[in-house]
Design a protein around this motif. Structure first.
Motif, PDB file in Angstrom:
ATOM      1  N   CYS A 234     -25.380-124.330  34.133  1.00  0.00           N
ATOM      2  CA  CYS A 234     -25.292-123.353  35.219  1.00  0.00           C
ATOM      3  C   CYS A 234     -26.512-122.445  35.158  1.00  0.00           C
ATOM      4  N   LEU A 235     -27.056-122.155  36.299  1.00  0.00           N
ATOM      5  CA  LEU A 235     -28.200-121.243  36.392  1.00  0.00           C
ATOM      6  C   LEU A 235     -27.751-119.998  37.154  1.00  0.00           C
ATOM      7  N   LEU A 236     -27.757-118.865  36.460  1.00  0.00           N
ATOM      8  CA  LEU A 236     -27.384-117.586  37.062  1.00  0.00           C
ATOM      9  C   LEU A 236     -28.653-116.769  37.252  1.00  0.00           C
ATOM     10  N   GLN A 237     -28.923-116.392  38.475  1.00  0.00           N
ATOM     11  CA  GLN A 237     -30.127-115.629  38.798  1.00  0.00           C
ATOM     12  C   GLN A 237     -29.745-114.306  39.441  1.00  0.00           C
ATOM     13  N   LYS A 238     -30.366-113.225  38.955  1.00  0.00           N
ATOM     14  CA  LYS A 238     -30.147-111.890  39.502  1.00  0.00           C
ATOM     15  C   LYS A 238     -31.502-111.285  39.821  1.00  0.00           C
ATOM     16  N   SER A 239     -31.612-110.721  41.010  1.00  0.00           N
ATOM     17  CA  SER A 239     -32.884-110.108  41.412  1.00  0.00           C
ATOM     18  C   SER A 239     -32.624-108.759  42.052  1.00  0.00           C
ATOM     19  N   GLY A 240     -33.617-107.888  41.929  1.00  0.00           N
ATOM     20  CA  GLY A 240     -33.561-106.559  42.520  1.00  0.00           C
ATOM     21  C   GLY A 240     -34.895-106.232  43.146  1.00  0.00           C
ATOM     22  N   PRO A 241     -35.088-104.999  43.591  1.00  0.00           N
ATOM     23  CA  PRO A 241     -36.351-104.652  44.256  1.00  0.00           C
ATOM     24  C   PRO A 241     -37.550-104.676  43.322  1.00  0.00           C
ATOM     25  N   PHE A 242     -37.314-104.501  42.015  1.00  0.00           N
ATOM     26  CA  PHE A 242     -38.446-104.401  41.097  1.00  0.00           C
ATOM     27  C   PHE A 242     -38.364-105.367  39.916  1.00  0.00           C
ATOM     28  N   SER A 243     -37.341-106.204  39.884  1.00  0.00           N
ATOM     29  CA  SER A 243     -37.211-107.119  38.745  1.00  0.00           C
ATOM     30  C   SER A 243     -36.369-108.322  39.134  1.00  0.00           C
ATOM     31  N   ALA A 244     -36.465-109.359  38.298  1.00  0.00           N
ATOM     32  CA  ALA A 244     -35.659-110.575  38.474  1.00  0.00           C
ATOM     33  C   ALA A 244     -35.444-111.202  37.106  1.00  0.00           C
ATOM     34  N   ARG A 245     -34.270-111.757  36.897  1.00  0.00           N
ATOM     35  CA  ARG A 245     -34.007-112.429  35.618  1.00  0.00           C
ATOM     36  C   ARG A 245     -33.038-113.575  35.870  1.00  0.00           C
ATOM     37  N   SER A 246     -33.044-114.517  34.944  1.00  0.00           N
ATOM     38  CA  SER A 246     -32.177-115.688  35.081  1.00  0.00           C
ATOM     39  C   SER A 246     -31.580-116.047  33.729  1.00  0.00           C
ATOM     40  N   HIS A 247     -30.411-116.686  33.779  1.00  0.00           N
ATOM     41  CA  HIS A 247     -29.718-117.131  32.569  1.00  0.00           C
ATOM     42  C   HIS A 247     -29.304-118.589  32.771  1.00  0.00           C
ATOM     43  N   ARG A 248     -29.590-119.399  31.765  1.00  0.00           N
ATOM     44  CA  ARG A 248     -29.116-120.788  31.763  1.00  0.00           C
ATOM     45  C   ARG A 248     -27.905-120.850  30.843  1.00  0.00           C
ATOM     46  N   ILE A 249     -26.803-121.315  31.386  1.00  0.00           N
ATOM     47  CA  ILE A 249     -25.535-121.303  30.668  1.00  0.00           C
ATOM     48  C   ILE A 249     -24.981-122.724  30.638  1.00  0.00           C
ATOM     49  N   ALA A 250     -24.562-123.156  29.467  1.00  0.00           N
ATOM     50  CA  ALA A 250     -23.931-124.475  29.355  1.00  0.00           C
ATOM     51  C   ALA A 250     -22.604-124.463  30.106  1.00  0.00           C
ATOM     52  N   LEU A 251     -22.407-125.474  30.930  1.00  0.00           N
ATOM     53  CA  LEU A 251     -21.205-125.524  31.753  1.00  0.00           C
ATOM     54  C   LEU A 251     -19.941-125.578  30.898  1.00  0.00           C
ATOM     55  N   GLU A 252     -20.009-126.241  29.768  1.00  0.00           N
ATOM     56  CA  GLU A 252     -18.823-126.371  28.914  1.00  0.00           C
ATOM     57  C   GLU A 252     -18.399-125.032  28.310  1.00  0.00           C
ATOM     58  N   SER A 253     -19.322-124.047  28.281  1.00  0.00           N
ATOM     59  CA  SER A 253     -18.973-122.737  27.721  1.00  0.00           C
ATOM     60  C   SER A 253     -18.340-121.798  28.745  1.00  0.00           C
ATOM     61  N   VAL A 254     -18.357-122.206  30.023  1.00  0.00           N
ATOM     62  CA  VAL A 254     -17.810-121.345  31.067  1.00  0.00           C
ATOM     63  C   VAL A 254     -16.287-121.401  31.038  1.00  0.00           C
ATOM     64  N   ARG A 255     -15.651-120.260  30.861  1.00  0.00           N
ATOM     65  CA  ARG A 255     -14.197-120.202  30.765  1.00  0.00           C
ATOM     66  C   ARG A 255     -13.537-119.816  32.093  1.00  0.00           C
ATOM     67  N   GLY A 256     -14.321-119.379  33.032  1.00  0.00           N
ATOM     68  CA  GLY A 256     -13.763-118.962  34.318  1.00  0.00           C
ATOM     69  C   GLY A 256     -14.371-117.639  34.759  1.00  0.00           C
ATOM     70  N   ALA A 257     -13.853-117.144  35.857  1.00  0.00           N
ATOM     71  CA  ALA A 257     -14.333-115.874  36.412  1.00  0.00           C
ATOM     72  C   ALA A 257     -13.148-114.975  36.687  1.00  0.00           C
ATOM     73  N   GLU A 258     -13.390-113.682  36.709  1.00  0.00           N
ATOM     74  CA  GLU A 258     -12.342-112.712  36.977  1.00  0.00           C
ATOM     75  C   GLU A 258     -12.944-111.458  37.596  1.00  0.00           C
TER      76      GLU A 258
END
Length: 269
Positions: free
Chosen positions: A51-75
């Motif tokens: 999974c690729l999670l990307q977050k951006s704002g007016p002055f910065s941007a960052r991304s996280h690569r996450i193994a799909l098997e480690s994802v437990r869900g969302a809340e």
């Protein structure tokens, strides 16, 4: 007597309304631009197992690569915060990956439904192995823009709807003082006429602030009549030295028109 004599006519404006209007308008647009640059996107691919999670704002941007098997869900996370105006509840969506939490929402809000939508999309993907790809996007440039537009709208209203120009003309030949109030972009407006001989002076009315702080008092210049009536130059009060400055301009003009006994306070430091 020449009615175009500059000594018998004065134009008064309220710069405070223009200043605050421009601050609301330009500041609101700047804040809206900054706020709407916040974006979050998540893409999960079963084939790559990532999974690729990307977050951006007016002055910065960052991304996280996450193994799909480690994802437990969302809340949806809810936090209740107390302030001087009472309690406020904020919501936002997070992605659980074992011992870590990653925010899915691009901003936090008092509305829960938009964050529940993100959570539902993630959990539906995890519960349905037949789905190979998950792609979601959350941006602040949604319904929040309508709220943020309120600030530029207030600024435009102050500039075009509230900013008033007062034109005062003394006509000793007919014993009249004519006060015209109009919007700065209009060619005509409301007119008030009073006898010059009935004017006793020019004063500044001061209204104390509710907090009792002298620096927050508001003022307005008024024309005082022998009858005790008062004719305000503007129908609203402002802070600062504007009312005192306008009162001095009026006294100077009326003195040149022959009314030399004019009283009124000066601004105390």
């Amino acid at each position: 007597m020449n009615r175009s004599d500059p000594g018998l006519r004065v134009r008064l404006s309220n710069r405070a309304v223009l200043t605050f209007g421009l601050v609301f308008c330009l500041g609101g647009l700047a804040f809206m631009w900054i706020f709407t640059q916040a974006e979050t996107s998540l893409r999960c691919d079963r084939q790559s197992g990532e999974c690729l999670l990307q977050k951006s704002g007016p002055f910065s941007a960052r991304s996280h690569r996450i193994a799909l098997e480690s994802v437990r869900g969302a809340e949806v996370v809810t936090r209740r915060r107390s302030s001087g105006d009472g309690a406020r509840t904020n919501h936002w969506a997070v992605l659980n990956t074992g011992g870590e939490r990653h925010e899915l929402s691009s901003y936090r809000s008092t509305s829960r439904s938009e964050h529940e939508r993100l959570v539902r999309q993630v959990n539906d993907f995890l519960d349905n192995p037949a789905r190979q790809v998950l792609s979601l996007h959350h941006s602040a440039a949604g319904g929040a823009v309508l709220f943020l537009l309120l600030f530029p709208a207030i600024g435009l209203y102050m500039v075009f709807g509230m900013r008033t120009v007062a034109e005062v003309e003394a006509r000793p030949s007919i014993d009249r003082l004519i006060l015209r109030r109009r919007r700065w972009w209009q060619t005509s407006g409301r007119e008030v006429s009073v006898p010059l001989s009935q004017i006793s002076g020019v004063d500044v009315e001061t209204s104390a602030s509710r907090s009792g702080k002298k620096g927050r008092d508001t003022h307005r210049a008024v024309i005082c009549m022998h009858s005790g009536d008062k004719v305000p130059i503007f129908n609203f009060s402002t802070s600062g030295d504007g009312a005192f400055r306008r009162a001095e301009q009026l006294r100077g003009m009326l003195a040149r028109a022959g009314l030399t006994v004019l009283s009124g306070p000066a601004r105390t430091p």
